[in-house]
Design an enzyme around this catalytic site. Structure first.
Site, PDB file in Angstrom:
ATOM      1  N   ASN A 119       5.154  16.577   8.688  1.00 36.03           N
ATOM      2  CA  ASN A 119       4.093  17.166   9.515  1.00 36.03           C
ATOM      3  C   ASN A 119       4.275  18.679   9.605  1.00 36.03           C
ATOM      4  OD1 ASN A 119       5.853  17.793  11.827  1.00 36.03           O
ATOM      5  ND2 ASN A 119       6.051  15.573  11.937  1.00 36.03           N
TER       6      ASN A 119
ATOM      7  N   ASP B 264       5.638   8.893  13.359  1.00 35.17           N
ATOM      8  CA  ASP B 264       5.435   7.585  13.998  1.00 35.17           C
ATOM      9  C   ASP B 264       5.622   6.448  13.002  1.00 35.17           C
ATOM     10  OD1 ASP B 264       4.835   8.766  16.417  1.00 35.17           O
ATOM     11  OD2 ASP B 264       2.711   9.015  15.896  1.00 35.17           O
TER      12      ASP B 264
ATOM     13  N   LYS C 119      11.626   8.742  -9.083  1.00 34.77           N
ATOM     14  CA  LYS C 119      10.316   9.361  -8.851  1.00 34.77           C
ATOM     15  C   LYS C 119       9.230   8.394  -9.312  1.00 34.77           C
ATOM     16  CE  LYS C 119       7.609  13.360 -10.135  1.00 34.77           C
ATOM     17  NZ  LYS C 119       7.239  14.068 -11.330  1.00 34.77           N
TER      18      LYS C 119
ATOM     19  N   ASP D  15      10.725   4.858  18.558  1.00 38.08           N
ATOM     20  CA  ASP D  15      10.273   5.909  19.488  1.00 38.08           C
ATOM     21  C   ASP D  15      11.500   6.381  20.286  1.00 38.08           C
ATOM     22  OD1 ASP D  15       9.229   7.413  21.578  1.00 38.08           O
ATOM     23  OD2 ASP D  15       7.377   6.249  21.644  1.00 38.08           O
TER      24      ASP D  15
ATOM     25  N   PHE E 102       7.336  16.169  25.037  1.00 37.49           N
ATOM     26  CA  PHE E 102       6.220  17.040  24.671  1.00 37.49           C
ATOM     27  C   PHE E 102       5.043  16.162  24.270  1.00 37.49           C
ATOM     28  CE2 PHE E 102       6.928  21.673  24.151  1.00 37.49           C
ATOM     29  CZ  PHE E 102       8.158  21.725  24.770  1.00 37.49           C
TER      30      PHE E 102
ATOM     31  N   LYS F  32       1.504   9.476  29.001  1.00 39.27           N
ATOM     32  CA  LYS F  32       2.763   9.452  28.234  1.00 39.27           C
ATOM     33  C   LYS F  32       3.969   9.615  29.170  1.00 39.27           C
ATOM     34  CE  LYS F  32       4.707  11.642  24.078  1.00 39.27           C
ATOM     35  NZ  LYS F  32       4.502  12.629  23.022  1.00 39.27           N
TER      36      LYS F  32
ATOM     37  N   LYS G 193       6.616   6.529  29.227  1.00 38.39           N
ATOM     38  CA  LYS G 193       7.957   6.749  28.689  1.00 38.39           C
ATOM     39  C   LYS G 193       8.965   7.060  29.791  1.00 38.39           C
ATOM     40  CE  LYS G 193       6.206   7.917  24.177  1.00 38.39           C
ATOM     41  NZ  LYS G 193       6.390   8.552  22.897  1.00 38.39           N
TER      42      LYS G 193
END
Ligand SMILES: Cc1cc2nc3c(=O)[nH]c(=O)nc-3n(C[C@H](O)[C@H](O)[C@H](O)COP(=O)(O)O)c2cc1C
Length: 393
Positions: A207, A275, A285, A302, A319, A333, A337
């Site tokens: 990401n 995730d 490859k 998680d 965050f 959240k 959590k």
């Protein structure tokens, strides 16, 4: 309002150009900088450069006063958090030692009511000369802070002690000196950066997390006196006193968290952990073909939720990077959590960028922090954490 007011005194030496970069770093990090130059300094670099970087007129003369009573040297000695002389010439160190006040910079130093730091810059023989060393030892006795000098190749071709410390290091020393030690004796475990889940030996799912927010939190926490362990995928210029553990994927980050979580006071999960990961990692490859390809994904663990729901009494901070319904999603959240605090930010206002706009949320409050760079945001987050862990006692 700026976080700190500082006078940057520039004296005459080749290293004056480094003071321009220092000004840029200070201003970028929300310092209010008033530059004062000696006449000699103006031979090396123009006041205009500093004016452009600081956004303020640069002061160079005792006799051109901006103060209503004509006494800039006295006005300037008040209401500042620090005077930093960078570069500090051998001549200026001598003047400072003996309390000479024959120009604006030396006069305001003599009239100062705030701490003063110097970043010496001179030829190795000027630095090691008995006269300079006598002055240095007297200035240290007088409480003057010394940042540097460093050793290395000099403008004149000599090699040895006398190089001015680089702007980035100087900035860190200044910041460290001015930061209240509100996290003294506290242990912080921080995760930061993105993760990469390998598809085969050369490709992966990742990401856009730059690691900048975690970097800012880790460095700022260390300057606030915390003992910091940082688990990260990024390679940045972390403070030397931070214990850095490099990980790559969600699994290795999870393992590292479990290994280091005991006896910590605070866990801050800044990392953008994938995730999902490929159900199967291919060896070597994968060969290209003309047909479609389906990649089966399976959820990763998680980490934040596991720590949040655990019996660990650690103060837990998460965050939430969201596209929409920021506060509502972050509050969900926080609850799901079992976190003590959550920092919410919109992805397009934060991810991969230098600046961010955050809201700091707990069970009862939402504190909005205006758009700022990530160091300023980190300070705001850490102040809220410090306030809560100290009042928990
Ligand atoms: C090209 C050149 C480079 C100089 N570099 C330095 C230096 O790096 N450090 C230093 O202490 N003096 C250096 N000097 C000497 C100072 O500029 C000189 O001592 C001056 O009087 C310092 O004035 P100030 O302390 O008021 O700024 C240099 C002089 C010249 C001409």
């Amino acid at each position: 309002m700026a976080s700190h007011k500082i006078i940057l005194g520039v004296t005459g030496g080749i290293a004056a150009y480094k003071a321009a970069e220092l000004t840029r770093l200070l201003v970028k990090n929300d310092f209010d900088v008033q530059v004062v130059m000696t006449e000699s300094a103006c031979h090396f670099i123009t006041p205009l450069t500093f004016q452009a970087l600081s956004g303020k007129e640069v002061l160079t003369s005792l006799w051109k006063s901006n103060a209503s009573n004509g006494m800039s040297h006295i006005e300037l000695s008040r209401n500042y958090d620090l005077i930093i002389i960078a570069p500090a010439s051998a001549n200026f160190l001598a003047k400072l030692t003996h309390g000479l006040a024959d120009d604006l910079l030396s006069s305001l130093c003599l009239a100062r009511t705030c701490p003063i730091a110097v970043a010496p810059a001179m030829n190795v023989h000027m630095w090691t000369n008995e006269a300079t060393q006598r002055n240095v030892s007297q200035l240290k006795k007088d409480g003057v802070l010394f940042f540097g000098p460093d050793s290395g190749e000099q403008a004149c071709g000599d090699i040895g002690l006398g190089r001015m410390t680089d702007a980035e290091e100087l900035f860190k020393s200044i910041q460290n000196h001015l930061t209240p030690k509100i996290l003294n004796n506290k242990k912080l475990l921080i995760t930061s950066g993105g993760t990469i889940e390998m598809i085969d030996d050369v490709r992966g799912i990742t990401n856009l997390s730059s690691g900048n927010m975690g970097f800012a939190i880790a460095n700022t926490a260390a300057s606030m006196g915390a003992s910091v362990t940082l688990i990260t995928s990024t390679h940045q210029n972390f403070s030397e006193n931070i214990k850095v553990i490099h990980t790559s994927d969600a699994h290795s980050m999870h393992q590292a968290v479990l290994e280091h979580i005991n006896n910590q006071d605070v866990f801050i999960s800044v990392a953008a952990v994938s995730d999902y990961k490929p159900k199967e990692k291919f060896k070597g490859k994968l060969k290209k073909s003309d047909s479609d390809m389906t990649l089966q994904l399976t959820p990763t663990i998680d980490i934040l939720k596991e720590i949040g729901l655990s019996k660990n009494k650690i103060f837990k901070v998460g965050f939430a990077a969201e596209n929409e319904n920021l506060i509502e999603n972050a509050q969900k959240k926080l609850k799901a959590k079992n976190l003590d605090l959550i920092v919410a930010n919109l992805i397009h206002e934060s991810m991969g960028l230098e600046d961010t706009k955050i809201s700091i949320i707990d069970k009862n409050n939402v504190i909005d922090v205006p758009k700022s760079n990530k160091i300023v945001a980190a300070k705001a987050i850490l102040k809220e954490i410090a306030h809560r862990i100290h009042s928990d006692k």
